[in-house]
Design an enzyme around this catalytic site. Structure first.
Site, short mmCIF file in Angstrom:
data_model
loop_
_atom_site.label_atom_id
_atom_site.label_comp_id
_atom_site.label_asym_id
_atom_site.label_seq_id
_atom_site.Cartn_x
_atom_site.Cartn_y
_atom_site.Cartn_z
N THR D 53 5.72 -2.07 -55.63
CA THR D 53 4.75 -2.50 -54.63
C THR D 53 3.48 -2.89 -55.38
OG1 THR D 53 3.57 -1.97 -52.59
CG2 THR D 53 4.04 -0.11 -54.07
N GLU D 54 2.94 -4.05 -55.04
CA GLU D 54 1.93 -4.67 -55.90
C GLU D 54 0.62 -3.89 -55.97
OE1 GLU D 54 3.50 -6.16 -53.35
OE2 GLU D 54 2.19 -7.55 -52.26
N ASN D 55 0.44 -2.94 -55.05
CA ASN D 55 -0.77 -2.13 -55.12
C ASN D 55 -0.64 -0.97 -56.11
OD1 ASN D 55 1.08 -1.31 -53.02
ND2 ASN D 55 -0.39 0.26 -52.45
#
Lengths: 220, 236, 236, 220
Positions: D53-55
């Protein structure tokens, strides 16, 4: 006078101590290999200075006694060191974020030549049979906020290192702000070399004669 | 001695000036330095350019800062939040400027700013409206957009533990933009849930080395944006 | 199931092909994957381009690889080591090509290669001979050199602990180039002093996430270059 | 026929399951918000897939039960999630090294429109009063190795989403390789849309009529 004959002037430790005196409390500092490494031993009482080594350590402490320590805890000169409380390890790209990004307050380097414009040559003689090796010097001079140099005033064979223009290949142009030599402290500004302080027993004329560019005397 | 700790959030943000660029950490509520933001609202600086991935929710934290009228420009990747009216109202009425930046370009621009890199090339946004006005260059047959490094006057960052040197570790996905923003601001101001003794943080696990941090203030039990929003709190 | 562990260094490097570009971690002996390098010498690939900060010492590890004749080009910042004759002899006799890159530019080029950034601008080397032939561009009144991202076919990296996903942690300043090289190679091969169970590495302290790692091989008591050099060992 | 009336064709879970079937063991996968999130529930037995997940999390696990969990452990859709054994946290710039650097094997996204050239529009209608919000979508389509889309074949008001050219602003040009809809699996190649599989009870002509570009039938 032979410059190796340092009966007068500052010793290597004196030069390092003088440079250390100019580093304020709380500074983040990178020290080059050679005499600059000695600066860390001379932090004045009451100051806390954090040393950065570009191979991935902030909070570098002195070398361990008796060459104990971890062979994977070394400084940029590949000498074993220690880490002080508050230290951190990081990878090379992050280390040069600190350097290139202007986060290092002061970098003290050695020099082969320094010009009156602040140009620094300290990585290559340009000789075709020498092995060129630049390391992190070009990144440090381009990135650290203040570049200072510690060097003997002249080479072993008596050639001045403070010159009008470097004959060796540059490490960086117009980067050096102050030079500590065995004879004097010299600032570099818009008007070139400006004497700041003379080593004990050294007079202005002596330093001037060993400087291959105009050297402005102490203001009256 | 190096001691970057300040006693209050008010003192920590006291010198943020009108017109400053302020990076604010956080992705949604994770990592949002809500107490520092509220202190900035109280302090009253205006004409700010704020850099954050989002535009806040409800009427607390970042949304409250926007609502206060102190922000003239937002640099952001995703200013849309379910149920939040503050940013949409400001945007539609022309009272705030928006610079929309893809999330990876935003984080890389901030890293570049902190790393002394004035510009770099990225494939992101090529062939889209977000390439408009930007230089396109081909490397090995592929097109890339040139993007510029982004720096700030201040960064407001939340972390879990800090020491007096400003060494930081974060909590889970609250890490997000904090470490890069800390590198890119002239003054980085950190709220830490806990301030620990020097040497208590293992040098192997420090995420943000103290060199990037200017000030640390302890905020022992930071508020949660989602809880405040659920309680319909409006700050101030 | 994801299991990147291989039983021997020989199997780990078996497919490194003639002419490959191989990044090799380490700064001096710290982080030098000496067992992987020796396995590569045994494997016999030739015409390699090697990326490393240095050029090795004595006649073991990297210096031994150079001495084996398998390396046609070295990309490097500091190929000078007290007492080492291998690289100087090769260089002076024209048997190896050298691309000299400032250390920070080298590490950033590798990071850029791993990050999908084909080029970036840096102030390093402006006004020096190392800017020759490179594009210079002015941003905000200061000159910068354009540098290109650097990728590799393989990376050889040493770490202290790894799990079967390829998550890595390092020992002290042995971290150096490992994390960025792991991102920049098509195939990243890791020697770990210890392979631990999945879940044994705290997610907060993983330095290299497994996504960047292709293979892991356990080397329980890695040799130390300085000890081998002191004993005047010559490999093979 | 109203497309909302999904008596025939695949449900949202069916679509996610079909997409999950195409994800090989050991893949590193990023899932967009919406139906793509459901893919994680349908990993076929015996496969291990790692979700990014890009966060800032690799090794994302399912959402915690009863909305427990840590409000600072969330996914890109800001939903609370968990971390599986073998997970790691990292900052945003490092997260997008994974994306932009081509380290994510497969990214499954939602779509507003997909063109026969593989162009994707999924971030903005271009309407002047909408709030533009792009997030990480443009980085994902530019960087992940394989981009797939899960979407209803038509919009709520029956407009085809598979089109000759997107009328909405693009997220990326020529990026989508495969589309899973409620009616079919469609590949995008040099010759445009190529039917790969029909949902149960759906015939080619039906899908063709709801596709606003040429759709090549299954090879004989």
């Amino acid at each position: 006078m032979s410059v190796d004959d340092n009966a007068v002037g500052w010793s290597r430790d004196d030069m390092a101590k003088r440079a250390a005196f100019d580093i304020p409390d709380g500074a983040y500092v990178n020290l080059g290999i050679g005499i600059p490494e000695l600066v860390a031993k001379h932090v004045p009482e009451g100051r806390e200075v954090v040393y950065h080594t570009e191979n991935g350590l902030l909070g570098m402490g002195p070398s361990p006694v008796d060459d104990e320590g971890d062979p994977e805890l070394i400084n940029a000169g590949k000498r074993r060191v220690t880490a002080v409380p508050g230290a951190s390890y990081f990878h090379h790209a992050d280390s040069f974020v600190m350097i290139r990004g202007g986060h290092i307050d002061i970098c003290v380097l050695g020099a082969m030549q320094v010009s009156e414009h602040g140009d620094l040559a300290n990585w290559s003689t340009g000789s075709p049979d020498s092995i060129p090796a630049v390391g992190g010097a070009m990144d440090l001079v381009a990135g650290a906020n203040t570049i200072r140099v510690i060097t003997q005033h002249c080479t072993r064979d008596g050639q001045p290192k403070l010159v009008e223009a470097c004959s060796y290949p540059l490490t960086g142009a117009a980067v050096v702000k102050r030079v500590y030599t065995d004879l004097a402290v010299v600032d570099i500004g818009a008007n070139g070399f400006q004497l700041v302080e003379l080593a004990p027993g050294i007079d202005f004329e002596h330093v001037r004669d060993l400087t291959a560019a105009e050297l402005r005397p102490l203001p009256n | 001695m190096i001691d970057k700790e300040l006693p209050t959030v008010a003192e920590a943000v006291a010198d943020i000036f009108d017109g400053a660029t302020v990076m604010i950490g956080g992705f949604g509520e994770a990592g949002s330095p809500i107490e520092l933001i509220h202190a900035l609202i109280d302090q009253g600086a205006s004409g700010l350019t704020v850099v954050n991935n989002n535009a806040g929710s409800g009427e607390v934290g970042l949304a409250a800062l926007l609502k206060s009228g102190g922000v003239s420009k937002l640099i952001c990747s995703y200013p849309r939040t379910a149920g939040s009216r503050v940013f949409p109202d400001l945007y539609r009425s022309g009272r705030i400027e928006l610079e929309l930046v893809p999330q990876g370009t935003l984080s890389e621009r901030i890293r570049a700013g902190g790393a002394g890199i004035p510009a770099f090339f990225t494939p992101t946004a090529v062939g889209t409206p977000l390439q408009d006005g930007k230089e396109i260059r081909t490397f090995d047959g592929r097109d890339y957009v040139m993007e510029h490094g982004l720096t700030a006057d201040f960064a407001l960052v939340k972390c879990s533990r800090a020491d007096r040197h400003g060494n930081l570790v974060y909590n889970k996905t609250a890490r997000n933009f904090g470490p890069v923003m800390a590198t890119a601001a002239a003054t980085t101001i950190v709220q830490a849930s806990e301030i620990v003794d020097i040497g208590a943080l293992d040098p192997e696990v420090v995420v943000t080395p103290g060199i990037f941090v200017s000030r640390v203030v302890g905020v022992a039990k930071p508020a949660l944006e989602s809880e405040l929003v659920a309680r319909e709190v409006s700050y101030p």
